[in-house]
Write an enzyme that holds these catalytic residues in place. Structure first.
Site, PDB file in Angstrom:
ATOM      1  N   ASP A   1       0.827  -1.215   0.000  1.00 59.98           N
ATOM      2  CA  ASP A   1       0.000   0.000   0.000  1.00 59.98           C
ATOM      3  C   ASP A   1       0.859   1.261   0.000  1.00 59.98           C
ATOM      4  OD1 ASP A   1      -2.140  -1.688   0.159  1.00 59.98           O
ATOM      5  OD2 ASP A   1      -2.716  -1.176   2.209  1.00 59.98           O
TER       6      ASP A   1
ATOM      7  N   ASP B   1      -5.090  -8.458  14.535  1.00 59.87           N
ATOM      8  CA  ASP B   1      -4.595  -9.800  14.848  1.00 59.87           C
ATOM      9  C   ASP B   1      -5.190 -10.334  16.152  1.00 59.87           C
ATOM     10  OD1 ASP B   1      -3.299  -7.871  16.322  1.00 59.87           O
ATOM     11  OD2 ASP B   1      -1.284  -8.419  15.703  1.00 59.87           O
TER      12      ASP B   1
END
Length: 502
Positions: A90, A238
């Site tokens: 990105d 996560d």
């Protein structure tokens, strides 16, 4: 004593009591670790034919380390026809060109590697992983952040645990490429070792929930999908996915004997930025998932450990009132002749602080450090933890107030050696006014130190010195780095303008 003085002392004792509960929990973690340390995880069986694995590399502006990362992953000892590598980039700088060129080189050598570039960065890292998952070919998906250099045998040592159809994720222990760089990186290494060596092992082998750490782990693709996929409503996607997956019934495995080396932040502001993201994300996850965890038909010890795990950063929020109240309560009680009552603080501090020392001392023993290596950084470690309390308290408050903020990456510079200078200062952590608060607290502690020296209240001196050193070090380092980086930007701008004028 006046009602106000009594109220101050009661508030102080209440704060110490809560902190001692969180501190004492570290003793319990150590107990669980030593009770279960010899229950080594082993695969149920071994694959006769290895499965296809996709390795995802989420990257954002990592021009100094992206080549190292891609090279290490492409060198994994795994059949090439069963290995897919996704560079999920990105980036908005030269990293794009560097990564593309590296991907092209490895593709020419026969590696199934693809370069995936997004321009909107929706969902940040979680969005990149989710986007890559839609394109992935593998039944299993490993993830490595840009600062990691996985060992060649990583996949062969982890993938066979998935022969158990209930296993959804395997996490390995982080190692540290630049641990010897400075005292700051040494202490970060100790903090991470405590989390991985003691906490992860204790929770996993006692049957409690533990978490994927965002990198250096491998997932069953079905687990990610079945748990609701990568979501980006917290800063710790996560941790969020880990708890959702385990609530759905999936088993996780932690392998402390398998390591993945990574780069530790070498600058204070970068370290604080990372800690802020982790602290805020953990509280966001607690607010999101603790009601589901408490309502789920889970054993009591699983719920208890989930609570302590997800709310641990509340302790930082209590460190600020503790710092403010400590000198005041000492003055109040000494002024009324309460020297004996002052000794009541010692048991609380033993639970809240000595537990931390013994916890990290044990983690260093387990990874083979000598007694001297374990002892010499403990005072600095304690001071650093105290100094972070302003930074992490802000993170907790932002999470409680549902203040949304973007995913702030931790700058990496590819440094390893002790004393090696960070000369490539393209990436810098954001500077704030927060160091002024830290320095003000250090000055406040100095006033308390002068008082106890005058009244000869010697037992209180070490605690005040730790608080003073912690706030002072963190604040001064942050200010110095901000001034240095500002001066560097000014010189760079002046040089660029001179080139234009020429």
């Amino acid at each position: 004593m006046s009602p106000l003085e009594i109220s101050v002392v009661i508030a102080y004792v209440a704060v110490l009591l809560v902190l001692s509960v969180y501190g004492s929990h570290r003793y319990y973690m150590a107990y669980l670790y030593y009770r279960h340390k010899f229950r080594l995880p082993t695969p149920r069986a071994r694959f006769g034919e290895l499965p296809r694995v996709t390795v995802q590399l989420p990257v954002f502006n990592e021009m100094y380390v992206v080549n190292r990362l891609i090279g290490a992953v492409c060198a994994l000892d795994y059949p090439r026809h069963l290995l897919e590598v996704q560079v999920l980039d990105d980036s908005t700088d030269e990293t794009c060109d560097i990564a593309r060129a590296c991907v092209d080189r490895w593709r020419e050598q026969g590696v199934d590697i693809s370069y995936v570039h997004r321009t909107d960065r929706a969902g940040f890292k979680a969005g990149a992983l989710e986007h890559g998952l839609r394109l992935a070919k593998g039944e299993f998906v490993a993830v490595f952040d840009a600062d990691f250099v996985p060992e060649p045998d990583f996949l062969r040592r982890t993938v066979h645990f998935f022969t158990d159809p209930k296993v959804g994720m395997v996490q390995v222990r982080w190692e540290h490429l630049n641990r010897e760089y400075s005292a700051l990186t040494q202490c970060q290494g100790i903090l991470l070792d405590g989390h991985f060596v003691i906490e992860h092992t204790a929770r996993n082998r006692s049957g409690a929930f533990f978490n994927f750490n965002g990198t250096a782990g491998i997932w069953r693709r079905e687990t990610i999908r079945g748990a609701g996929g990568w979501q980006h409503d917290t800063l710790t996607e996560d941790l969020d996915l880990s708890y959702r997956a385990q609530l759905a019934g999936w088993k996780f495995v932690f392998l402390p004997q398998v390591t993945a080396p990574a780069e530790i932040p070498v600058e204070m502001n970068a370290f604080k930025s990372q800690q802020h993201r982790w602290a805020k994300g953990s509280i966001q996850t607690a607010l999101k998932l603790l009601p589901r965890i408490f309502a789920a038909p889970l054993p009591y010890h699983v719920k208890r450990e989930a609570f302590f795990h997800l709310t641990a950063n509340f302790a930082y929020l209590l460190m600020i009132p503790l710092a403010l109240l400590m000198p005041i309560t000492i003055m109040v009680r000494v002024g009324h002749g309460w020297y004996e009552v002052l000794l009541l603080d010692i048991p609380f501090f033993a639970a809240a602080t000595a537990s931390v020392c013994s916890f990290y001392f044990a983690s260093q023993r387990e990874i083979g450090m000598t007694v001297w290596q374990r002892l010499r950084y403990m005072p600095f470690l304690m001071a650093l933890g105290i100094g972070l309390s302003v930074n992490n308290s802000r993170a907790v408050v932002e999470a409680l107030l549902h203040h949304q903020s973007g995913f702030t990456r931790t700058p990496k510079h590819g440094v390893k050696g002790a004393g090696e200078r960070v000369t490539r200062k393209r990436y810098r952590a954001t500077a704030t006014l927060q160091p002024l608060v830290e320095l003000a607290l250090a000055a406040y502690m100095t006033y308390g130190i002068l008082f106890v020296l005058d009244r000869q209240v010697w037992y209180a001196l070490p605690f005040l010195l730790l608080f003073q050193a912690g706030f002072g070090y963190v604040g001064l380092m942050s200010v110095w780095e901000g001034l240095r980086d500002g001066w560097s930007r000014l010189r760079f701008t002046a040089a660029a303008q001179a080139d234009v004028d020429a």
